[in-house]
Design a protein around this motif. Structure first.
Motif, PDB file in Angstrom:
ATOM      1  N   GLN A  50       0.814  -1.094   0.138  1.00 17.40           N
ATOM      2  CA  GLN A  50       0.096   0.092  -0.024  1.00 17.40           C
ATOM      3  C   GLN A  50       0.862   1.381  -0.079  1.00 17.40           C
ATOM      4  OE1 GLN A  50      -2.357  -1.219   3.243  1.00 17.40           O
ATOM      5  NE2 GLN A  50      -3.890  -2.166   1.995  1.00 17.40           N
ATOM      6  N   ALA A  51       2.080   1.365   0.574  1.00 17.00           N
ATOM      7  CA  ALA A  51       2.943   2.396   0.600  1.00 17.00           C
ATOM      8  C   ALA A  51       3.471   2.510  -0.743  1.00 17.00           C
ATOM      9  CB  ALA A  51       4.092   2.138   1.580  1.00 17.00           C
ATOM     10  N   GLN A  52       4.060   1.369  -1.443  1.00 19.62           N
ATOM     11  CA  GLN A  52       4.319   1.408  -3.086  1.00 19.62           C
ATOM     12  C   GLN A  52       2.946   2.247  -3.741  1.00 19.62           C
ATOM     13  OE1 GLN A  52       7.253   0.149  -4.143  1.00 19.62           O
ATOM     14  NE2 GLN A  52       6.459   1.366  -6.130  1.00 19.62           N
ATOM     15  N   GLN A  53       1.953   2.016  -3.507  1.00 25.61           N
ATOM     16  CA  GLN A  53       0.822   2.516  -4.078  1.00 25.61           C
ATOM     17  C   GLN A  53       0.630   3.717  -3.695  1.00 25.61           C
ATOM     18  OE1 GLN A  53      -2.622  -0.152  -4.100  1.00 25.61           O
ATOM     19  NE2 GLN A  53      -1.234  -1.891  -3.881  1.00 25.61           N
ATOM     20  N   GLY A  54       1.174   4.281  -2.631  1.00 23.23           N
ATOM     21  CA  GLY A  54       1.067   5.831  -2.409  1.00 23.23           C
ATOM     22  C   GLY A  54      -0.374   5.877  -1.476  1.00 23.23           C
ATOM     23  N   LEU A  55      -0.516   4.868  -0.869  1.00 20.36           N
ATOM     24  CA  LEU A  55      -1.844   4.936  -0.126  1.00 20.36           C
ATOM     25  C   LEU A  55      -1.736   5.222   1.316  1.00 20.36           C
ATOM     26  CD1 LEU A  55      -3.805   1.914  -1.719  1.00 20.36           C
ATOM     27  CD2 LEU A  55      -3.950   4.444  -2.404  1.00 20.36           C
ATOM     28  N   VAL A  56      -0.575   4.902   1.987  1.00 18.85           N
ATOM     29  CA  VAL A  56      -0.249   5.008   3.600  1.00 18.85           C
ATOM     30  C   VAL A  56       0.298   6.349   3.703  1.00 18.85           C
ATOM     31  CG1 VAL A  56       1.147   4.043   5.299  1.00 18.85           C
ATOM     32  CG2 VAL A  56       0.317   2.733   3.485  1.00 18.85           C
ATOM     33  N   TRP A  57      -0.165   7.135   4.797  1.00 23.61           N
ATOM     34  CA  TRP A  57       0.312   8.449   5.190  1.00 23.61           C
ATOM     35  C   TRP A  57       0.731   8.370   6.406  1.00 23.61           C
ATOM     36  CZ3 TRP A  57      -0.276  12.535   1.793  1.00 23.61           C
ATOM     37  CH2 TRP A  57      -0.970  12.332   0.621  1.00 23.61           C
ATOM     38  N   VAL A  58       1.749   9.305   6.818  1.00 23.85           N
ATOM     39  CA  VAL A  58       2.053   9.208   8.028  1.00 23.85           C
ATOM     40  C   VAL A  58       2.004  10.843   8.549  1.00 23.85           C
ATOM     41  CG1 VAL A  58       3.557   7.478   8.190  1.00 23.85           C
ATOM     42  CG2 VAL A  58       4.466   9.543   7.442  1.00 23.85           C
ATOM     43  N   LEU A  59       1.635  11.216   9.973  1.00 27.30           N
ATOM     44  CA  LEU A  59       1.710  12.563  10.554  1.00 27.30           C
ATOM     45  C   LEU A  59       3.070  12.468  11.410  1.00 27.30           C
ATOM     46  CD1 LEU A  59       0.290  15.014  10.734  1.00 27.30           C
ATOM     47  CD2 LEU A  59      -0.693  14.178  12.878  1.00 27.30           C
ATOM     48  N   GLU A  60       4.041  13.431  10.709  1.00 23.45           N
ATOM     49  CA  GLU A  60       5.471  13.164  11.251  1.00 23.45           C
ATOM     50  C   GLU A  60       5.888  14.592  11.859  1.00 23.45           C
ATOM     51  OE1 GLU A  60       9.688  11.935   9.390  1.00 23.45           O
ATOM     52  OE2 GLU A  60       8.485  13.077   8.146  1.00 23.45           O
ATOM     53  N   GLU A  61       6.531  14.495  12.738  1.00 21.96           N
ATOM     54  CA  GLU A  61       7.209  15.763  13.742  1.00 21.96           C
ATOM     55  C   GLU A  61       8.628  15.469  13.901  1.00 21.96           C
ATOM     56  OE1 GLU A  61       5.437  18.895  16.627  1.00 21.96           O
ATOM     57  OE2 GLU A  61       5.702  16.842  17.627  1.00 21.96           O
ATOM     58  N   ARG A  62       9.700  16.139  13.565  1.00 21.59           N
ATOM     59  CA  ARG A  62      10.801  16.155  13.756  1.00 21.59           C
ATOM     60  C   ARG A  62      11.302  14.584  13.602  1.00 21.59           C
ATOM     61  NH1 ARG A  62       9.608  19.388  18.765  1.00 21.59           N
ATOM     62  NH2 ARG A  62       9.678  21.246  17.904  1.00 21.59           N
ATOM     63  N   GLY A  63      10.992  13.763  12.622  1.00 19.78           N
ATOM     64  CA  GLY A  63      11.521  12.367  12.386  1.00 19.78           C
ATOM     65  C   GLY A  63      10.578  11.342  13.027  1.00 19.78           C
ATOM     66  N   GLU A  64       9.591  11.873  13.938  1.00 14.80           N
ATOM     67  CA  GLU A  64       8.741  10.590  14.642  1.00 14.80           C
ATOM     68  C   GLU A  64       7.375  10.701  14.134  1.00 14.80           C
ATOM     69  OE1 GLU A  64       6.789  10.330  19.176  1.00 14.80           O
ATOM     70  OE2 GLU A  64       7.982  12.047  18.636  1.00 14.80           O
ATOM     71  N   PHE A  65       7.100   9.466  13.855  1.00 10.01           N
ATOM     72  CA  PHE A  65       5.621   9.085  13.313  1.00 10.01           C
ATOM     73  C   PHE A  65       4.612   9.296  14.627  1.00 10.01           C
ATOM     74  CE2 PHE A  65       6.936   6.421   9.667  1.00 10.01           C
ATOM     75  CZ  PHE A  65       7.813   7.369   9.104  1.00 10.01           C
ATOM     76  N   LEU A  66       3.573  10.269  14.439  1.00 11.44           N
ATOM     77  CA  LEU A  66       2.608  10.398  15.413  1.00 11.44           C
ATOM     78  C   LEU A  66       1.508   9.747  15.376  1.00 11.44           C
ATOM     79  CD1 LEU A  66       3.359  14.255  15.817  1.00 11.44           C
ATOM     80  CD2 LEU A  66       4.562  12.583  17.113  1.00 11.44           C
ATOM     81  N   ALA A  67       1.115   9.482  13.876  1.00 11.27           N
ATOM     82  CA  ALA A  67       0.005   9.043  13.412  1.00 11.27           C
ATOM     83  C   ALA A  67       0.212   8.459  11.988  1.00 11.27           C
ATOM     84  CB  ALA A  67      -1.177  10.099  13.333  1.00 11.27           C
ATOM     85  N   THR A  68      -0.597   7.574  11.666  1.00  8.26           N
ATOM     86  CA  THR A  68      -0.756   6.888  10.308  1.00  8.26           C
ATOM     87  C   THR A  68      -2.297   6.614   9.841  1.00  8.26           C
ATOM     88  OG1 THR A  68       0.137   5.265   8.922  1.00  8.26           O
ATOM     89  CG2 THR A  68      -0.422   4.543  11.179  1.00  8.26           C
ATOM     90  N   LEU A  69      -2.392   6.686   8.755  1.00 11.31           N
ATOM     91  CA  LEU A  69      -3.605   6.263   8.083  1.00 11.31           C
ATOM     92  C   LEU A  69      -3.621   5.772   6.677  1.00 11.31           C
ATOM     93  CD1 LEU A  69      -4.667   8.832   6.124  1.00 11.31           C
ATOM     94  CD2 LEU A  69      -4.844   9.864   8.030  1.00 11.31           C
TER      95      LEU A  69
END
Length: 178
Positions: A50-69
């Motif tokens: 799904q990441a390869q397809q561009g479907l996975v998103w991350v909410l990032e701050e200073r290199g830390e993943f805070l959320a994903t969808l």
């Protein structure tokens, strides 16, 4: 990479393991609260694809993943088109929306949902649609407070649950019909 404030961006394939860790942590947190719906980890292979397809998103701050969808644009097999207020309207479907447990309650859920709405609009779709586990009473309340409309409950079987369980279907119009 965010510089002092969270930024939503597409996850890279190489980041699939970090996304998987965030989802596993969220699943463990749900289990500690008595909810088994995310007890089995989502397959890493699927996250990579799904990441390869561009479907996975991350909410990032200073290199830390805070959320994903994950956002895709195909009607999930568990849903029936006629369940929606405008069945033929263009829509994005939200999956695996999670905030890292140590940051829950800090507004990141609202921010992540707003970002999902923005991405949906920018993709040319008018509706954001998704479900949540009905037995977790905080989830439907949260989504309704964010302006999402609860449409119906339906039953779905997840591998971690092993039997039909109730889920609440939601939608939110994020732009005029295109």
């Amino acid at each position: 990479m965010g510089v002092g404030f969270p930024v939503m961006r597409r996850a890279q394939v190489a980041e699939a393991e970090a996304v998987s860790r965030l989802l596993r942590d969220a699943g463990r947190d749900l289990q500690m609260k008595g909810y088994q719906n995310w007890a089995l980890p989502y397959p890493l292979r699927a996250i990579r694809e799904q990441a390869q397809q561009g479907l996975v998103w991350v909410l990032e701050e200073r290199g830390e993943f805070l959320a994903t969808l994950t956002l895709d644009y195909d009607l999930p097999a568990e849903y029936q088109a006629e369940w929606f207020s405008q069945p033929q309207a263009s829509a994005a479907y939200l999956h695996r929306f999670a905030v890292t447990p140590s940051r829950q309650g800090s507004g990141l859920g609202r921010l992540g949902l707003r970002e999902a709405e923005r991405i949906t609009r920018e993709s040319g779709r008018a509706w954001l649609r998704f479900d949540c586990y009905s037995r977790n009473p905080d989830l439907p309340v949260f989504y309704q407070r964010q302006g999402c409309t609860a449409l119906r409950q339906f039953e779905m079987v997840l591998p971690s649950l092993g039997q039909p369980e109730p889920f609440t279907l939601f939608e939110k119009q994020v732009s005029e019909m295109l």
